[in-house]
Design a protein around this motif. Structure first.
Motif, PDB file in Angstrom:
ATOM      1  N   PHE A  51       0.826  -1.205   0.000  1.00  0.00           N
ATOM      2  CA  PHE A  51       0.000   0.000   0.000  1.00  0.00           C
ATOM      3  C   PHE A  51       0.864   1.260   0.000  1.00  0.00           C
ATOM      4  N   VAL A  52       1.864   1.305   0.868  1.00  0.00           N
ATOM      5  CA  VAL A  52       2.747   2.482   0.935  1.00  0.00           C
ATOM      6  C   VAL A  52       3.541   2.635  -0.356  1.00  0.00           C
ATOM      7  N   GLU A  53       3.986   1.533  -0.957  1.00  0.00           N
ATOM      8  CA  GLU A  53       4.710   1.606  -2.234  1.00  0.00           C
ATOM      9  C   GLU A  53       3.802   2.139  -3.339  1.00  0.00           C
ATOM     10  N   ALA A  54       2.549   1.706  -3.361  1.00  0.00           N
ATOM     11  CA  ALA A  54       1.600   2.223  -4.364  1.00  0.00           C
ATOM     12  C   ALA A  54       1.359   3.714  -4.147  1.00  0.00           C
ATOM     13  N   LEU A  55       1.271   4.128  -2.906  1.00  0.00           N
ATOM     14  CA  LEU A  55       1.098   5.552  -2.598  1.00  0.00           C
ATOM     15  C   LEU A  55       2.299   6.379  -3.025  1.00  0.00           C
ATOM     16  N   SER A  56       3.481   5.810  -2.898  1.00  0.00           N
ATOM     17  CA  SER A  56       4.697   6.569  -3.223  1.00  0.00           C
ATOM     18  C   SER A  56       4.782   6.926  -4.703  1.00  0.00           C
ATOM     19  N   GLN A  57       3.988   6.273  -5.543  1.00  0.00           N
ATOM     20  CA  GLN A  57       3.929   6.648  -6.957  1.00  0.00           C
ATOM     21  C   GLN A  57       3.274   8.018  -7.134  1.00  0.00           C
ATOM     22  N   TYR A  58       2.431   8.406  -6.191  1.00  0.00           N
ATOM     23  CA  TYR A  58       1.745   9.700  -6.246  1.00  0.00           C
ATOM     24  C   TYR A  58       2.516  10.788  -5.518  1.00  0.00           C
ATOM     25  N   ASN A  59       3.250  10.391  -4.492  1.00  0.00           N
ATOM     26  CA  ASN A  59       3.998  11.356  -3.692  1.00  0.00           C
ATOM     27  C   ASN A  59       5.160  10.605  -3.064  1.00  0.00           C
ATOM     28  N   SER A  60       6.378  11.042  -3.327  1.00  0.00           N
ATOM     29  CA  SER A  60       7.544  10.289  -2.871  1.00  0.00           C
ATOM     30  C   SER A  60       7.823  10.464  -1.381  1.00  0.00           C
ATOM     31  N   GLU A  61       7.394  11.555  -0.772  1.00  0.00           N
ATOM     32  CA  GLU A  61       7.661  11.778   0.650  1.00  0.00           C
ATOM     33  C   GLU A  61       6.375  11.671   1.451  1.00  0.00           C
ATOM     34  N   LEU A  62       6.130  10.491   2.001  1.00  0.00           N
ATOM     35  CA  LEU A  62       4.887  10.226   2.725  1.00  0.00           C
ATOM     36  C   LEU A  62       5.066  10.125   4.231  1.00  0.00           C
ATOM     37  N   THR A  63       6.297  10.108   4.704  1.00  0.00           N
ATOM     38  CA  THR A  63       6.548   9.975   6.131  1.00  0.00           C
ATOM     39  C   THR A  63       5.847  11.109   6.886  1.00  0.00           C
ATOM     40  N   GLY A  64       5.076  10.732   7.892  1.00  0.00           N
ATOM     41  CA  GLY A  64       4.354  11.723   8.689  1.00  0.00           C
ATOM     42  C   GLY A  64       3.256  12.412   7.899  1.00  0.00           C
ATOM     43  N   SER A  65       2.462  11.636   7.185  1.00  0.00           N
ATOM     44  CA  SER A  65       1.418  12.217   6.330  1.00  0.00           C
ATOM     45  C   SER A  65       0.060  11.589   6.584  1.00  0.00           C
ATOM     46  N   VAL A  66      -0.955  12.389   6.355  1.00  0.00           N
ATOM     47  CA  VAL A  66      -2.332  11.905   6.311  1.00  0.00           C
ATOM     48  C   VAL A  66      -2.766  12.041   4.860  1.00  0.00           C
ATOM     49  N   ILE A  67      -3.124  10.906   4.258  1.00  0.00           N
ATOM     50  CA  ILE A  67      -3.482  10.866   2.847  1.00  0.00           C
ATOM     51  C   ILE A  67      -5.001  10.845   2.741  1.00  0.00           C
ATOM     52  N   HIS A  68      -5.546  11.803   2.007  1.00  0.00           N
ATOM     53  CA  HIS A  68      -6.994  11.935   1.831  1.00  0.00           C
ATOM     54  C   HIS A  68      -7.347  11.483   0.416  1.00  0.00           C
ATOM     55  N   PHE A  69      -8.134  10.413   0.312  1.00  0.00           N
ATOM     56  CA  PHE A  69      -8.545   9.884  -0.982  1.00  0.00           C
ATOM     57  C   PHE A  69      -9.922  10.422  -1.333  1.00  0.00           C
ATOM     58  N   GLN A  70     -10.057  10.847  -2.591  1.00  0.00           N
ATOM     59  CA  GLN A  70     -11.332  11.387  -3.045  1.00  0.00           C
ATOM     60  C   GLN A  70     -11.554  11.047  -4.503  1.00  0.00           C
ATOM     61  N   ARG A  71     -12.772  11.304  -4.950  1.00  0.00           N
ATOM     62  CA  ARG A  71     -13.121  11.222  -6.371  1.00  0.00           C
ATOM     63  C   ARG A  71     -13.906  12.490  -6.665  1.00  0.00           C
ATOM     64  N   SER A  72     -13.682  13.070  -7.818  1.00  0.00           N
ATOM     65  CA  SER A  72     -14.255  14.386  -8.102  1.00  0.00           C
ATOM     66  C   SER A  72     -15.773  14.402  -8.168  1.00  0.00           C
ATOM     67  N   ASP A  73     -16.408  13.284  -8.495  1.00  0.00           N
ATOM     68  CA  ASP A  73     -17.863  13.287  -8.648  1.00  0.00           C
ATOM     69  C   ASP A  73     -18.584  12.561  -7.505  1.00  0.00           C
ATOM     70  N   CYS A  74     -18.016  12.560  -6.323  1.00  0.00           N
ATOM     71  CA  CYS A  74     -18.587  11.836  -5.183  1.00  0.00           C
ATOM     72  C   CYS A  74     -19.360  12.777  -4.274  1.00  0.00           C
ATOM     73  N   PHE A  75     -20.669  12.586  -4.213  1.00  0.00           N
ATOM     74  CA  PHE A  75     -21.523  13.405  -3.358  1.00  0.00           C
ATOM     75  C   PHE A  75     -21.157  13.226  -1.883  1.00  0.00           C
ATOM     76  N   CYS A  76     -20.757  12.036  -1.500  1.00  0.00           N
ATOM     77  CA  CYS A  76     -20.412  11.770  -0.097  1.00  0.00           C
ATOM     78  C   CYS A  76     -19.209  12.596   0.342  1.00  0.00           C
ATOM     79  N   GLN A  77     -18.384  12.985  -0.591  1.00  0.00           N
ATOM     80  CA  GLN A  77     -17.260  13.870  -0.300  1.00  0.00           C
ATOM     81  C   GLN A  77     -17.788  15.203   0.246  1.00  0.00           C
ATOM     82  N   THR A  78     -18.853  15.703  -0.364  1.00  0.00           N
ATOM     83  CA  THR A  78     -19.475  16.949   0.080  1.00  0.00           C
ATOM     84  C   THR A  78     -20.102  16.772   1.454  1.00  0.00           C
TER      85      THR A  78
END
Length: 177
Positions: A51-78
């Motif tokens: 999971f962390v390796e897959a995340l590192s493809q999006y951002n190389s420095e993840l130590t001490g991070s909170v990653i927020h996953f979203q989708r642009s058309d998700c009503f539940c996000q609102t």
């Protein structure tokens, strides 16, 4: 005489409307991991690392991070936005970085994240500490928060991550058939 029934009719109408809203809301609640893909994946001893390796493809420095996953058309996000904002503030207060990942395109990470809004906490040692929904319940409110205990200066995933997959609430499923 005809106005005697007006308060009674108003109460019946209000009760009927409330029941209709509650019924509609209960039908909208979805499982965070409806196909149990995350549940099965998290049983693997290598899940945290993958999971962390897959995340590192999006951002190389993840130590001490909170990653927020979203989708642009998700009503539940609102619906959950005030809770998401409070988690971001809590992360900042504990000197964690906030990283937002939008999962609109197919990819390895989208196959690991069953629904949004979702959140992951990577501790100060680069280990996955928590992954799952922000909260459970239809309105994803702060009082139902699941992630908050995992955001802290001295929190560390000593025995592996806590992965919450069996939760029901307002989620947009990413991999539903």
């Amino acid at each position: 005489m005809k106005f005697k029934w007006l308060p009674v009719l108003l109460i019946i109408w209000t009760a009927g409307l409330l029941l209709a809203v509650l019924y509609a809301a209960s039908n909208k609640a979805k499982y965070f991991d409806p196909q149990n893909v995350l549940h099965q994946s998290a049983l693997s001893l290598s899940f945290d690392t993958v999971f962390v390796e897959a995340l590192s493809q999006y951002n190389s420095e993840l130590t001490g991070s909170v990653i927020h996953f979203q989708r642009s058309d998700c009503f539940c996000q609102t619906v959950a936005q005030s809770h998401i904002n409070s988690v971001e503030k809590l992360a900042e207060n504990h000197q964690f970085n906030n990283v937002t990942v939008t999962l609109d395109e197919p990819g390895i990470l989208k196959s690991l994240v069953p629904s949004v809004p979702a959140v992951a906490v990577i501790d100060k040692f680069g280990k996955l500490n928590y992954f799952g929904p922000y909260s459970s319940g239809m309105f994803c409110t702060e009082g139902d928060g699941l992630v908050e205990p995992f955001i802290g200066k001295d929190q560390s995933a000593k025995t592996g991550a806590t992965v919450i997959s069996q939760s029901k609430g307002c989620y947009c499923n990413l991999n539903s058939a």
